[in-house]
Design a protein around this motif. Structure first.
Motif, PDB file in Angstrom:
ATOM      1  N   PRO A 105      37.260  30.761  26.891  1.00  0.00           N
ATOM      2  CA  PRO A 105      36.539  29.964  25.892  1.00  0.00           C
ATOM      3  C   PRO A 105      36.341  30.812  24.634  1.00  0.00           C
ATOM      4  N   GLU A 106      36.100  30.172  23.521  1.00  0.00           N
ATOM      5  CA  GLU A 106      36.035  30.915  22.248  1.00  0.00           C
ATOM      6  C   GLU A 106      34.939  31.977  22.253  1.00  0.00           C
ATOM      7  N   SER A 107      33.886  31.729  23.006  1.00  0.00           N
ATOM      8  CA  SER A 107      32.798  32.716  23.072  1.00  0.00           C
ATOM      9  C   SER A 107      33.104  33.839  24.058  1.00  0.00           C
ATOM     10  N   GLY A 108      34.234  33.760  24.717  1.00  0.00           N
ATOM     11  CA  GLY A 108      34.593  34.804  25.671  1.00  0.00           C
ATOM     12  C   GLY A 108      33.965  34.586  27.042  1.00  0.00           C
ATOM     13  N   ILE A 109      34.256  35.523  27.931  1.00  0.00           N
ATOM     14  CA  ILE A 109      33.713  35.494  29.291  1.00  0.00           C
ATOM     15  C   ILE A 109      32.997  36.818  29.505  1.00  0.00           C
ATOM     16  N   THR A 110      31.792  36.770  30.029  1.00  0.00           N
ATOM     17  CA  THR A 110      31.107  37.992  30.451  1.00  0.00           C
ATOM     18  C   THR A 110      30.768  37.823  31.928  1.00  0.00           C
ATOM     19  N   ALA A 111      31.210  38.760  32.742  1.00  0.00           N
ATOM     20  CA  ALA A 111      30.997  38.615  34.186  1.00  0.00           C
ATOM     21  C   ALA A 111      31.052  39.993  34.838  1.00  0.00           C
ATOM     22  N   PRO A 112      30.447  40.113  36.028  1.00  0.00           N
ATOM     23  CA  PRO A 112      30.519  41.391  36.734  1.00  0.00           C
ATOM     24  C   PRO A 112      31.912  41.623  37.315  1.00  0.00           C
ATOM     25  N   VAL A 113      32.214  42.890  37.484  1.00  0.00           N
ATOM     26  CA  VAL A 113      33.527  43.307  37.962  1.00  0.00           C
ATOM     27  C   VAL A 113      33.483  43.570  39.456  1.00  0.00           C
ATOM     28  N   VAL A 114      34.544  43.150  40.149  1.00  0.00           N
ATOM     29  CA  VAL A 114      34.748  43.629  41.518  1.00  0.00           C
ATOM     30  C   VAL A 114      36.090  44.367  41.534  1.00  0.00           C
ATOM     31  N   ARG A 115      36.043  45.627  41.977  1.00  0.00           N
ATOM     32  CA  ARG A 115      37.239  46.471  41.932  1.00  0.00           C
ATOM     33  C   ARG A 115      37.898  46.548  43.303  1.00  0.00           C
ATOM     34  N   VAL A 116      39.225  46.382  43.321  1.00  0.00           N
ATOM     35  CA  VAL A 116      40.001  46.614  44.546  1.00  0.00           C
ATOM     36  C   VAL A 116      41.148  47.556  44.200  1.00  0.00           C
ATOM     37  N   GLU A 117      41.595  48.310  45.179  1.00  0.00           N
ATOM     38  CA  GLU A 117      42.669  49.251  44.886  1.00  0.00           C
ATOM     39  C   GLU A 117      44.051  48.642  45.047  1.00  0.00           C
ATOM     40  N   THR A 118      44.142  47.613  45.873  1.00  0.00           N
ATOM     41  CA  THR A 118      45.449  46.984  46.089  1.00  0.00           C
ATOM     42  C   THR A 118      45.289  45.475  46.212  1.00  0.00           C
ATOM     43  N   LEU A 119      46.416  44.814  46.080  1.00  0.00           N
ATOM     44  CA  LEU A 119      46.451  43.369  46.268  1.00  0.00           C
ATOM     45  C   LEU A 119      46.056  43.026  47.705  1.00  0.00           C
ATOM     46  N   GLY A 132      33.197  33.907  40.669  1.00  0.00           N
ATOM     47  CA  GLY A 132      32.386  34.120  39.477  1.00  0.00           C
ATOM     48  C   GLY A 132      32.569  35.498  38.860  1.00  0.00           C
ATOM     49  N   ARG A 133      33.435  36.325  39.464  1.00  0.00           N
ATOM     50  CA  ARG A 133      33.606  37.698  38.948  1.00  0.00           C
ATOM     51  C   ARG A 133      34.951  37.898  38.255  1.00  0.00           C
ATOM     52  N   ILE A 134      35.046  39.073  37.631  1.00  0.00           N
ATOM     53  CA  ILE A 134      36.331  39.505  37.081  1.00  0.00           C
ATOM     54  C   ILE A 134      36.912  40.508  38.070  1.00  0.00           C
ATOM     55  N   VAL A 135      38.062  40.170  38.647  1.00  0.00           N
ATOM     56  CA  VAL A 135      38.708  41.070  39.607  1.00  0.00           C
ATOM     57  C   VAL A 135      39.445  42.170  38.837  1.00  0.00           C
ATOM     58  N   PHE A 136      39.234  43.408  39.280  1.00  0.00           N
ATOM     59  CA  PHE A 136      39.905  44.580  38.685  1.00  0.00           C
ATOM     60  C   PHE A 136      40.779  45.195  39.779  1.00  0.00           C
ATOM     61  N   ILE A 137      42.102  45.012  39.626  1.00  0.00           N
ATOM     62  CA  ILE A 137      43.047  45.575  40.606  1.00  0.00           C
ATOM     63  C   ILE A 137      43.538  46.916  40.062  1.00  0.00           C
ATOM     64  N   ASP A 138      43.219  47.964  40.791  1.00  0.00           N
ATOM     65  CA  ASP A 138      43.362  49.337  40.270  1.00  0.00           C
ATOM     66  C   ASP A 138      44.446  50.114  41.023  1.00  0.00           C
ATOM     67  N   SER A 139      45.657  49.543  41.086  1.00  0.00           N
ATOM     68  CA  SER A 139      46.775  50.206  41.788  1.00  0.00           C
ATOM     69  C   SER A 139      47.507  51.152  40.848  1.00  0.00           C
ATOM     70  N   MET A 140      47.708  52.378  41.276  1.00  0.00           N
ATOM     71  CA  MET A 140      48.340  53.380  40.434  1.00  0.00           C
ATOM     72  C   MET A 140      49.853  53.415  40.680  1.00  0.00           C
ATOM     73  N   VAL A 173      41.708  41.687  35.577  1.00  0.00           N
ATOM     74  CA  VAL A 173      42.291  42.803  34.823  1.00  0.00           C
ATOM     75  C   VAL A 173      42.982  43.709  35.832  1.00  0.00           C
ATOM     76  N   VAL A 174      44.171  44.168  35.473  1.00  0.00           N
ATOM     77  CA  VAL A 174      44.910  45.043  36.379  1.00  0.00           C
ATOM     78  C   VAL A 174      45.203  46.356  35.673  1.00  0.00           C
ATOM     79  N   ARG A 175      45.166  47.461  36.442  1.00  0.00           N
ATOM     80  CA  ARG A 175      45.654  48.723  35.893  1.00  0.00           C
ATOM     81  C   ARG A 175      47.121  48.505  35.534  1.00  0.00           C
ATOM     82  N   SER A 176      47.526  48.956  34.363  1.00  0.00           N
ATOM     83  CA  SER A 176      48.895  48.743  33.912  1.00  0.00           C
ATOM     84  C   SER A 176      49.888  49.201  34.970  1.00  0.00           C
TER      85      SER A 176
END
Lengths: 451, 451
Positions: A105-119, A132-140, A173-176
């Protein structure tokens, strides 16, 4: 040596190999494509410029025929992106939208993060931890010569956001998926099946993923703010560009040299896949300028839209199925312009001897015989599914994923000397394959796609 | 060895050196500053957070006194930037506004480019070749261990735009003064004397400078479009943060350890100058936690606003001139966290023996004696002009200018082991200097400022 490759052809192929190593100038072609066209994402003005550039360049090289093949491509627009940590420690984040992402949405999204290391870890989380969260997939992503590091983590980008959405995440959001040690985010396609709600999806630079992980480790609630205007637009029209050197004896037997003409929108596509385009064009140019003619037809195909769904490859394969001509062997260059360190294949029994002859010629420039388990590149997917056998020169990809799909995919990453070696390998292989009666058989069986 | 350094002090200094090499943890401090504060450009909220962080951190470390010293700082806002080639080959450009730049009109500026390789070449161009154009200064920065490559090309950034404006240029773009091989632009301050009209000024990434140069070489008219909203705002208030370990015998004799707390706005300031902040704080922490007390006062100064005009250094020096206490020696860390490879100085004759004693101690960790021609860092400028002698541990800057003033100035560039060695050198030097009666004399003469 196989009786199917004559001494004359062997001598010609060795001459081509040596001439390519000394004299070939694929670098000049990459430079022209990167400087005169630059970014050329499917369906954009840059893409149209690239098609015009390719037609003009192929004509100047002197192919017997040059034609375009219309391809319908999906249109996606990156738009703008703003990403930042809101709590506990406010920081801006360097990120890029993933291809296929929707906007917020134009106002953006603000939400807590849940981090996982793999799919796989994400798959195991209960929905209550994700909704309701923003998933952060942190695979290196692991650095590797053969791209296996990329193949391992790519699903976190291509499938991770859809998996997050299935559990009710509001964004991902995913680690590049890349090995850059600079603060660069790597884009790339992400895919939402029809039954899954698309969510805003972005890649964080590795440095920003580190920082976010450190904030998560504090145990405090980490909230992100994401604002994106990415969106899909109606389909557009692009084109595969096809040039032929007609065979003298068996014009309807095709040796295919492929690369993709499109690029992501963020860099200049010098490496992905400017190098591949230049290698196959330069190999053809050296044959044409020698005034020798192959017995089989050598066809160079510059595929449209590899990056965002392989629609050029699909259109080409559909047309090929209706052709009289038969694809006797396919090769593709789409892993940067690094030295070819091995020559793998995916051919039938009847082709193995001639593959060994080719590898005997390329071994002296650093590309010895490998195995017969290769599956070729992405743009050969539909052709090999239809049985086309393939030859797979392996580019050294150790540094490829430092720049792949980033703004840093620029000309300064291209090494002119390494390109000469790649041209030598592709040219040698093409000349032998196009001057033999060898039946390379059928692609052995369905294998996993390589990048 | 000099009789001015007792055997006890020598032994203590060697113990500190060895303990720092084994046990010091400056990395943790850089991490906290980069993660919890991040960008902290003078006068911003990040800057205020940094001052609060520094006060809290110094108190936790246990300095005898911790105070802030108010500093008026200029305010500049980066705003947005759009840069692209319009003709002959349209391409977007990766660029960053230079600190101090003005914006363009809202519709942007489109003008032909005139390229020069050096500032000297620009000075020689007739006004008729420059007026109405965008000047492109294309000086390439040499990689160097001692920062001389940067010192050579810095004027193209700091003075180039003003020189261009004097001849009627409508804007200036400079090849980034840095050695990044990624597609990163390097920002930094540019200065317009009062009699010169400020013009929009930006740095291009090296890859984009290459591309622009290639377009210029075609001989066609190269036109750029620049749209920037950079602007100056009213001055703001920031602070130097000062912590002291009071001397037992000569509290009014000060050994100064300096670094700057501010950073450019684009990275997280982990390297410039998070490493310096961490090195001097960690050296002090090791002394404090040892419960040994120096004879002279050791004063750690975290300077405000080094990056955009040295206003913190000026305010500190003005206050110091009015103090009873005397600065007997100054050291600064502001060239990244690379290993210290040499110990130079800028002291009077009377100080040379004790400097040799210090170098005797640091030689075993890779920092042998250098010359007495050093001038120290930027934040010591006004103090050395007032005569303060200096000691200059030389950090290895070979990779510093890859990230300096870029978005890639992030924690992943910091090497914890190298930081330990730097802490060992600063700590050894500080302990000896603060436990001797040596008069280090006066800074020899006016010398050119080092970065």
């Amino acid at each position: 040596l196989s009786a199917e490759v004559s001494d004359t052809v062997l001598r010609q192929a060795a001459d081509f190999r040596d001439r390519a190593l000394e004299d070939s100038d694929a670098y000049r072609l990459v430079e022209r494509l990167a400087v005169e066209v630059g970014p050329r994402f499917a369906g954009t003005e840059g893409d149209r410029n690239a098609v015009a550039w390719a037609v003009e360049t192929m004509r100047a090289i002197g192919f017997d025929t040059v034609r375009t093949q219309s391809v319908r491509v999906p249109r996606w627009e990156r738009g703008t992106l703003e990403a930042r940590v809101v709590t506990p420690y406010p920081q801006p984040l360097v990120a890029l939208a993933l291809g296929g992402s929707v906007g917020t949405p134009e106002s953006g999204i603000t939400a807590p993060v849940v981090r996982v290391e793999t799919l796989a870890d994400l798959e195991e989380l209960p929905e209550s931890d994700v909704a309701g969260r923003i998933v952060f997939i942190d695979s290196m992503t692991r650095r590797s010569r053969d791209a296996t590091g990329y193949v391992e983590t790519r699903p976190s980008r291509s499938q991770g956001p859809a998996a997050a959405s299935r559990k009710g995440a509001v964004a991902a959001v995913v680690r590049s998926v890349g090995t850059s040690t600079s603060r660069l985010a790597h884009t790339g396609g992400t895919y939402f099946p029809k039954d899954v709600t698309p969510i805003p999806s972005a890649a964080l630079s590795p440095a920003d993923a580190d920082m976010l992980a450190t904030q998560v480790r504090t145990g405090e609630t980490v909230q992100l703010h994401l604002k994106m205007s990415s969106r899909s637009l109606p389909d557009a029209v692009s084109a595969n560009v096809v040039g032929e050197i007609r065979g003298t004896r068996a014009a309807d037997e095709i040796v295919l040299l492929g690369a993709h003409l499109d690029s992501w929108d963020v860099g200049t596509g010098a490496v992905d896949d400017g190098t591949g385009v230049a290698i196959v064009l330069e190999a053809a140019r050296l044959i044409i300028s020698s005034r020798q003619r192959p017995e089989r037809t050598i066809r160079v195909v510059l595929f449209a839209n590899e990056e965002f769904g392989l629609t050029g490859a699909r259109a080409y394969a559909e047309a090929a199925a209706a052709e009289e001509a038969r694809h006797v062997l396919g090769m593709e260059s789409d892993l940067g312009g690094g030295r070819v360190w091995r020559l793998d294949s995916g051919v039938g029994e009847s082709g193995l001897d001639t593959v060994a002859v080719i590898a005997g010629l390329t071994a002296s420039v650093g590309a010895p015989a490998g195995n017969n388990k290769a599956s070729g590149g992405a743009d050969l997917k539909y052709l090999r599914e239809a049985g086309m056998p393939i030859l797979a020169p392996r580019h050294d990809a150790s540094r490829y994923f430092d720049v792949h799909h980033t703004i840093a995919d620029t000309l300064d990453k291209v090494n002119a000397f390494e390109l000469r070696q790649s041209v030598a390998v592709f040219l040698t292989a093409a000349w032998v394959a196009a001057n033999t009666t060898t039946d390379f058989g059928r692609f052995p069986d369905a294998r996993r796609e390589t990048p």
